[in-house]
Every structure is written in structure tokens, then in C-alpha cells.
Motif scaffolding. Structure first.
Motif, PDB file in Angstrom:
ATOM      1  N   ARG A  62      37.875 151.475  30.761  1.00 44.83           N
ATOM      2  CA  ARG A  62      36.808 152.474  30.830  1.00 44.83           C
ATOM      3  C   ARG A  62      36.951 153.517  29.730  1.00 44.83           C
ATOM      4  N   GLN A  67      33.380 149.767  29.960  1.00 47.26           N
ATOM      5  CA  GLN A  67      33.071 149.979  31.369  1.00 47.26           C
ATOM      6  C   GLN A  67      32.466 148.735  31.998  1.00 47.26           C
ATOM      7  N   THR A  70      34.784 146.397  33.782  1.00 48.56           N
ATOM      8  CA  THR A  70      35.312 146.824  35.078  1.00 48.56           C
ATOM      9  C   THR A  70      34.307 146.622  36.195  1.00 48.56           C
ATOM     10  N   VAL A  71      33.071 146.329  35.840  1.00 48.18           N
ATOM     11  CA  VAL A  71      32.008 146.125  36.822  1.00 48.18           C
ATOM     12  C   VAL A  71      31.844 144.650  37.167  1.00 48.18           C
ATOM     13  N   ASP A  73      32.039 140.817  38.202  1.00 48.51           N
ATOM     14  CA  ASP A  73      32.753 140.048  39.222  1.00 48.51           C
ATOM     15  C   ASP A  73      32.254 138.610  39.158  1.00 48.51           C
ATOM     16  N   GLN A 249      31.114 143.573  45.337  1.00 48.17           N
ATOM     17  CA  GLN A 249      32.108 144.389  44.652  1.00 48.17           C
ATOM     18  C   GLN A 249      31.563 144.915  43.331  1.00 48.17           C
ATOM     19  N   ASN A 253      31.575 148.710  41.993  1.00 48.89           N
ATOM     20  CA  ASN A 253      32.243 149.021  40.737  1.00 48.89           C
ATOM     21  C   ASN A 253      31.327 149.766  39.772  1.00 48.89           C
ATOM     22  N   PRO A 270      36.828 150.957  44.446  1.00 46.38           N
ATOM     23  CA  PRO A 270      37.092 150.921  43.005  1.00 46.38           C
ATOM     24  C   PRO A 270      38.115 151.970  42.583  1.00 46.38           C
ATOM     25  N   HIS A 272      38.372 153.647  39.847  1.00 46.46           N
ATOM     26  CA  HIS A 272      37.852 154.824  39.155  1.00 46.46           C
ATOM     27  C   HIS A 272      37.219 155.842  40.093  1.00 46.46           C
TER      28      HIS A 272
END
Length: 279
Positions: A62, A67, A70-71, A73, A249, A253, A270, A272
Motif C-alpha cells: 500500500r 493498493q 491488497t484488494v 482475491d 474478502q 479489502n 483487513p 490496513h
């Protein structure tokens, strides 16, 4: 009547990067934006992908402008393609397999996403009248995931999704029928930046809604159908998503939340969010 199947979190529908050949870091394209620091073409390894298929900047994605990573899936599609479809032989050892592997991965990802939704629908007691049909759909799609790379590439995934979506909508209607109060219908609505702080959205239809940067601080989303809702940067601090239907998820996220945000047991809070979702 057979008992509902276990939660998706109990199955192979959760990503396992240790058993994947970094497919999301190679097969998929991305463009320089708020989500990604650079452009990358499909089939080209990310500059941050190490030789062992791990991300070299995973702990600081991030902060490094990734970013979007990290989102994402894959719903377990990465390890299925890597270890089952291609038998554990990676694209670096056999470069000739790369095109087929990279083409099959996004198809498998969509099929696994559908399996996740169907499994969740089967766990809804209110959807008991649909369980036989859901089981048949589950079996059909599971069989598709067992096909070889050529069979996966030839699938009409849009048609498969359309058929499953109608079944999931029926399950949603049954599950939300007894929600107390008014059941709001925001299906596909443009709620970008909407002021919905402390909103009573229990049992609401938010399928495909655009909730980008929406203020849902303290909102009651219990039992709301959020399949396909875009929650990027939505403020979920203090919100209650207990029993939210078809929440993934990836949606969590993409949003902002905190320790007071209530989420379904099958999903993870998450990392973050720990700092108060300042990003």
C-alpha cells in the motif's frame, strides 16, 4: 433434506499463495492509477515478483502504490491452476505452458467466485427450497474447474454467471424476506460518495451498487445483499455487516473500517483497518 454445506472459508476457495505460481502477478494486466504504481501488460511478470513467486514488497504494498494488489482475491483459483490443472509444473520451468496457464487463470477465478456464492447460498436456511438446484449448480461448476486448460479457455463464462446469478437472486429474496422495517432497493444504484452514516440498510438490495467512497459509518447492513457492490474506499467504520449476503474478502479489502466494524465470521479483518482506516 441434506444439511447445508460448510462455509466457503472451510474449503479450497481461499487463496493460498504458497501453492501458487504468482499467477495474479503475471497473468493479469494493470494500469498506472491510484491502485497501481505502473502499467503492466497481461502475461508480463510484475517487477516485484521474486524468483520464488513471492512478492518482494508484500509488507509495504500500500505504501508503494500497489493498493490494488491488497484488494485482489483469486478465491483459490491460483493454487487450483498451479497444482491441479498444471500438476505443479510452473511457467518458469516450462515456458511453453505460460500462455495456456495465464489464459485459464481468470476463467478459473470466475468459476471459484461462483462456487463461493453458491456455497454461501446453501448455508442460508431460508433458501432451503433452492438447495437441490444449488447443489446441481455446484456440481456442474465444480466439474468445469476440473477441466484442462483448453476446456477452461473455451468456456462461455458469461453464460455460466448469468444462470447462477438468477439462482442467487432467488436465494437472496428468500433470505431477505423477513428483514424488519423497510427493505431498500438500491440495486445498481449510483451511491458514490453518498451520505449514509448510521443508515438502516438491513436486508437492503445493494447488488451491483456503486458505493465508492460512500459514508457508511455506523450503518446497519445486516442481511443486506451486496453481491458485486463496489466498495472501494467506502467508510465502514462501526458498520454492522453481520450476515451480509455474498460479501467477499475483496470488498472488505477495498473499503475502510476499524475495530468496531462487524463482519461475517468467514472473512478476515483487513490489516490496513488496524490504524483506523486512514487510507
Amino acid at each position: 433434506m441434506p444439511e447445508p454445506l460448510p462455509s466457503p472459508a472451510d474449503l479450497s476457495l481461499v487463496s493460498d499463495c504458497d501453492n501458487c505460481f504468482g499467477l495474479c502477478c503475471v497473468a493479469l494486466p494493470f494500469a498506472a492509477s491510484a491502485d497501481f504504481a505502473v502499467d503492466k501488460r497481461a502475461g508480463t511478470p510484475c517487477v516485484n515478483l521474486d524468483a520464488d513467486f513471492r512478492c518482494g514488497i508484500h509488507a509495504r504494498l500500500r505504501d508503494s502504490g500497489y493498493q490494488g494488489c491488497t484488494v485482489f482475491d483469486c478465491f483459490g483459483a491460483g493454487q487450483k491452476i498451479s497444482q491441479v490443472t498444471f500438476g505443479g509444473v510452473d511457467w518458469r520451468r516450462e515456458p511453453g505452458s505460460a500462455p495456456a496457464m495465464f489464459e485459464a487463470f481468470p476463467v478459473m477465478r470466475q468459476l471459484h467466485e461462483l462456487l463461493w456464492y453458491i456455497r454461501e447460498a446453501m448455508a442460508l436456511s431460508a433458501a432451503a427450497p433452492l438447495h437441490d438446484r444449488l447443489r446441481r449448480a455446484l456440481g456442474d461448476i465444480d466439474a468445469m474447474t476440473s477441466g484442462d486448460a483448453a476446456a477452461l479457455a473455451a468456456l462461455d463464462v458469461a453464460a455460466v454467471r448469468a444462470g447462477v446469478n438468477e439462482l442467487l437472486l432467488e436465494a437472496s429474496e428468500l433470505a431477505r424476506a423477513d428483514a424488519p422495517g423497510r427493505r431498500h432497493n438500491y440495486r445498481g444504484a449510483d451511491l458514490i460518495g453518498a451520505k449514509l452514516r448510521n443508515a438502516q440498510l438491513r436486508g437492503a438490495n445493494l447488488r451491483g451498487a456503486y458505493l465508492i467512497a460512500a459514508d457508511l459509518h455506523g450503518a446497519d447492513l445486516r442481511g443486506a445483499d451486496v453481491i458485486g457492490a463496489d466498495m472501494r474506499n467506502a467508510d465502514l467504520r462501526g458498520a454492522d455487516l453481520t450476515g451480509a449476503l455474498f460479501l467477499t474478502q475483496a470488498q472488505l479489502n477495498a473499503a475502510r473500517g476499524d475495530a468496531a466494524t462487524r463482519i461475517p465470521a468467514a472473512l478476515a479483518r483487513p490489516g490496513h483497518w488496524a490504524a483506523g482506516a486512514a487510507r
